[in-house]
Structures are given as structure tokens and as C-alpha cells.
Design a protein around this motif. Structure first.
Motif, PDB file in Angstrom:
ATOM      1  N   ASP A 253       0.830  -1.200   0.000  1.00  0.00           N
ATOM      2  CA  ASP A 253       0.000   0.000   0.000  1.00  0.00           C
ATOM      3  C   ASP A 253       0.872   1.261   0.000  1.00  0.00           C
ATOM      4  O   ASP A 253       0.527   2.266  -0.649  1.00  0.00           O
ATOM      5  CB  ASP A 253      -0.921   0.016   1.222  1.00  0.00           C
ATOM      6  N   ALA A 254       1.985   1.221   0.751  1.00  0.00           N
ATOM      7  CA  ALA A 254       2.887   2.376   0.798  1.00  0.00           C
ATOM      8  C   ALA A 254       3.494   2.642  -0.573  1.00  0.00           C
ATOM      9  O   ALA A 254       3.619   3.796  -0.997  1.00  0.00           O
ATOM     10  CB  ALA A 254       3.982   2.150   1.835  1.00  0.00           C
ATOM     11  N   VAL A 255       3.867   1.583  -1.276  1.00  0.00           N
ATOM     12  CA  VAL A 255       4.397   1.734  -2.627  1.00  0.00           C
ATOM     13  C   VAL A 255       3.341   2.381  -3.526  1.00  0.00           C
ATOM     14  O   VAL A 255       3.628   3.332  -4.269  1.00  0.00           O
ATOM     15  CB  VAL A 255       4.833   0.367  -3.198  1.00  0.00           C
ATOM     16  N   HIS A 256       2.121   1.876  -3.449  1.00  0.00           N
ATOM     17  CA  HIS A 256       1.030   2.405  -4.278  1.00  0.00           C
ATOM     18  C   HIS A 256       0.730   3.866  -3.931  1.00  0.00           C
ATOM     19  O   HIS A 256       0.585   4.720  -4.824  1.00  0.00           O
ATOM     20  CB  HIS A 256      -0.224   1.562  -4.088  1.00  0.00           C
ATOM     21  N   THR A 257       0.679   4.160  -2.644  1.00  0.00           N
ATOM     22  CA  THR A 257       0.387   5.521  -2.197  1.00  0.00           C
ATOM     23  C   THR A 257       1.461   6.486  -2.675  1.00  0.00           C
ATOM     24  O   THR A 257       1.158   7.588  -3.157  1.00  0.00           O
ATOM     25  CB  THR A 257       0.289   5.573  -0.665  1.00  0.00           C
ATOM     26  N   GLY A 258       2.707   6.088  -2.546  1.00  0.00           N
ATOM     27  CA  GLY A 258       3.810   6.952  -2.940  1.00  0.00           C
ATOM     28  C   GLY A 258       3.831   7.275  -4.416  1.00  0.00           C
ATOM     29  O   GLY A 258       4.385   8.299  -4.832  1.00  0.00           O
ATOM     30  N   LEU A 259       3.197   6.415  -5.222  1.00  0.00           N
ATOM     31  CA  LEU A 259       3.204   6.607  -6.669  1.00  0.00           C
ATOM     32  C   LEU A 259       1.892   7.182  -7.205  1.00  0.00           C
ATOM     33  O   LEU A 259       1.793   7.468  -8.402  1.00  0.00           O
ATOM     34  CB  LEU A 259       3.498   5.280  -7.368  1.00  0.00           C
ATOM     35  N   THR A 260       0.916   7.348  -6.328  1.00  0.00           N
ATOM     36  CA  THR A 260      -0.390   7.811  -6.817  1.00  0.00           C
ATOM     37  C   THR A 260      -0.941   9.022  -6.080  1.00  0.00           C
ATOM     38  O   THR A 260      -1.810   9.715  -6.629  1.00  0.00           O
ATOM     39  CB  THR A 260      -1.443   6.683  -6.719  1.00  0.00           C
TER      40      THR A 260
END
Length: 301
Positions: A54-61
Motif C-alpha cells: 500500500d505504501a508503494v502504491h500511495t507513494g506513486l499515486t
């Protein structure tokens, strides 16, 4: 894991004598120390990995602009850059690690593995590893246990804290955890897993902790990305059978020795390094003025 061993040599000897995979003694440790069932441990690992993804996704979106302004959507800028010097997989690794760490700098939800300051490294490494090799979650969760075992041994014999051992202890340890997990998940031998740890420590040895304005933003965010890259390169070197020459336990001892001898100004005090540059001091003054609040006296006056 002090129930079983306190160094990599003993961990390897234990697994050799019992034919247990590397993750199993760590799972046993978790069960005995926390009083939980194996199923509960696996569930907890899955939740942790879900937060990492989720952190990866949040950081990119989402908008990743910190209060100081020093962090400003770097991961998205890299992902969108029309000019690249990296392969698509390598570029994904860098953006994912950087993005997940930006979430931490922007007060988002992360897994401190092993610390919040290094919280982008394992997410970037493991999500990219899974993406490239199409691994099942269970394989990644076993890799997380191996990474945890690596961290426990480093903690016992050196440090995981930037305030104690410099950035080598934080991003260096996280990169070592990631490198070992990569080799394990790809079927490497125990010797190759530990070689990856040794090589990573050799590459990260001596790195100071010098956060500008005392914030875990600059240079911490970009170091998460570079540490993830070192984890991948170390894993590749190790799984190819390259001998690190210096045994892993001796590398950990060197990590501890360097951390002990490092001057205080280079250990998360913001007194030296990049924090002590003219620009670093300007930013520090701006941040302090911005965040000053007048607190009431204890009697309310």
C-alpha cells in the motif's frame, strides 16, 4: 533468536543439522516470544506486507509533499521522466523504494523494517522481486522472516539505529535484509543468502546519518532508493557464487566497530555532513520558524 543462536554461523549450523529452511527458526522464535500460533504469525506477516504494498502504491499515486517541502513527489517524477538511464525493472525498483519512503516522510502508514527511516527499502525490494519473478505471497512472507532474522542478529552484534551507528545501521541493515530475502526467495543456498548480507554491509559500511533540519527526509529518501539498488546488486553477486571474502559475522562486527567510532555529529544529530552545509542550515532555520508554537504554562497561563 537468542533461544537458538546469536550469529550467522550458528544460524547456518542449526539449519544444517536440522535440515530446516532459514525462515523456520525465526518463525519458532516469533511463536515462542509472542505467545502466538503459527497461523497468527503468518497473518501478521501478510498484514505487514500488505501495508508495504500500500505504501508503494500511495507513494506513486497520491500527493507526497512534506510539511518542510523537501519531499515533493519525487517518485512520481521519476516514474514519469521521459529520459531514463535505467532498465524498466530497475526504474521500478527506484521509484517504489523512494515512493514508499516518501509516504513515511509525509506521515503516512509504513512498516518500520527495521526502522521508519529505512521503511522504503524492503517494500521497494520485495514488490519488485515479486513483480519480476511472479512469486506467490507465501514466498515473500518467508523472505520477510529471513529478513527479520538478519535484523535480529545485526541488532545483537551491531545496531539498527542511526543514532547509534549512523545511516549504515539503518539503510545498510535494511539493504542487507532485502538482499538476503532476495537470494532466499530465488532458491539460493544458505551460504549465498549470507554472502548477500556480507556484500551489502561491505557496500554500505561507513555511511553517516546527517538528516537536514533533523527531519528524516534529506538525504534519507534518496538513500532508500540507492540502498534498494545495492540490495539487488549484492543479491545478484552473491547468488552467482561470488565469495565476499570477509565472513558475514565479521562484516557485522565491522559494522558495529565503525558505528562505535563514528563521531556523534554523524549519528542523527543534524550537527554534521549535509545537515551542516550552508543550505542545510538555511532549511533548518526555516523549518524551526515554521514549526515554533508557544505552549501554555502548566498552570494554564
Amino acid at each position: 533468536m537468542s533461544l537458538l543462536f546469536t550469529n550467522f554461523h550458528s544460524w547456518q549450523a542449526h539449519c544444517s543439522s536440522t535440515n530446516e529452511p532459514l525462515f523456520l527458526p525465526v518463525l519458532t522464535y516469533e511463536v515462542e516470544q509472542k505467545g502466538r500460533t503459527e497461523e497468527q504469525i503468518w497473518d501478521g506477516l501478510q498484514r505487514a506486507y500488505d501495508v508495504m504494498r500500500d505504501a508503494v502504491h500511495t507513494g506513486l499515486t497520491q500527493d507526497m509533499t512534506s510539511r518542510s517541502g523537501m519531499v515533493n513527489n519525487g517518485a512520481k517524477k521519476i516514474a514519469a521522466s521521459p529520459i531514463t538511464v535505467l532498465s524498466p525493472e530497475f526504474k521500478n525498483l527506484v521509484t517504489r523504494a523512494l515512493g514508499a519512503k516518501e509516504v513515511n516522510s509525509c506521515m503516512g502508514r509504513v512498516v518500520a523494517a527495521p526502522t521508519a527511516g529505512a521503511s522504503g527499502i524492503l517494500p521497494g525490494v520485495l514488490v519488485t522481486l515479486q513483480d519480476i519473478h511472479k512469486l506467490e505471497d507465501r514466498s515473500i512472507l518467508e523472505g520477510l522472516l529471513v529478513a527479520a532474522g538478519i535484523a535480529l542478529i545485526i541488532e545483537q552484534n551491531a545496531s539498527l539505529a542511526g543514532a547509534v551507528g549512523g545511516c549504515q545501521a539503518e539503510t545498510g541493515s535494511a539493504a542487507a535484509m532485502g538482499a538476503g530475502a532476495i537470494v532466499y526467495c530465488l532458491g539460493g543456498s544458505v551460504s549465498e543468502v549470507f554472502a548477500a548480507v556480507a556484500i551489502t554491509i561491505q557496500c554500505m559500511l561507513g555511511l553517516i546519518c546527517d538528516p537536514v533540519a533533523g527531519l528524516v527526509e534529506v538525504p534519507c529518501v534518496v538513500r532508500n532508493a540507492s540502498a534498494a539498488a545495492i540490495a539487488f546488486s549484492s543479491a545478484q553477486i552473491a547468488i552467482a557464487g561470488v565469495d565476499p571474502v570477509i565472513p558475514v559475522d565479521q562484516c557485522v562486527a565491522a559494522l558495529g566497530e565503525v558505528g562505535e567510532s563514528m563521531e556523534t555529529r554523524y549519528k542523527e544529530t543534524a550537527l554534521g555532513g549535509l545537515a551542516n552545509t550552508p543550505r542545510g542550515r538555511e532549511i533548518e532555520k526555516m523549518v524551526l520558524v515554521q514549526d515554533v508554537q508557544i505552549l501554555p504554562d502548566e498552570d494554564g497561563e
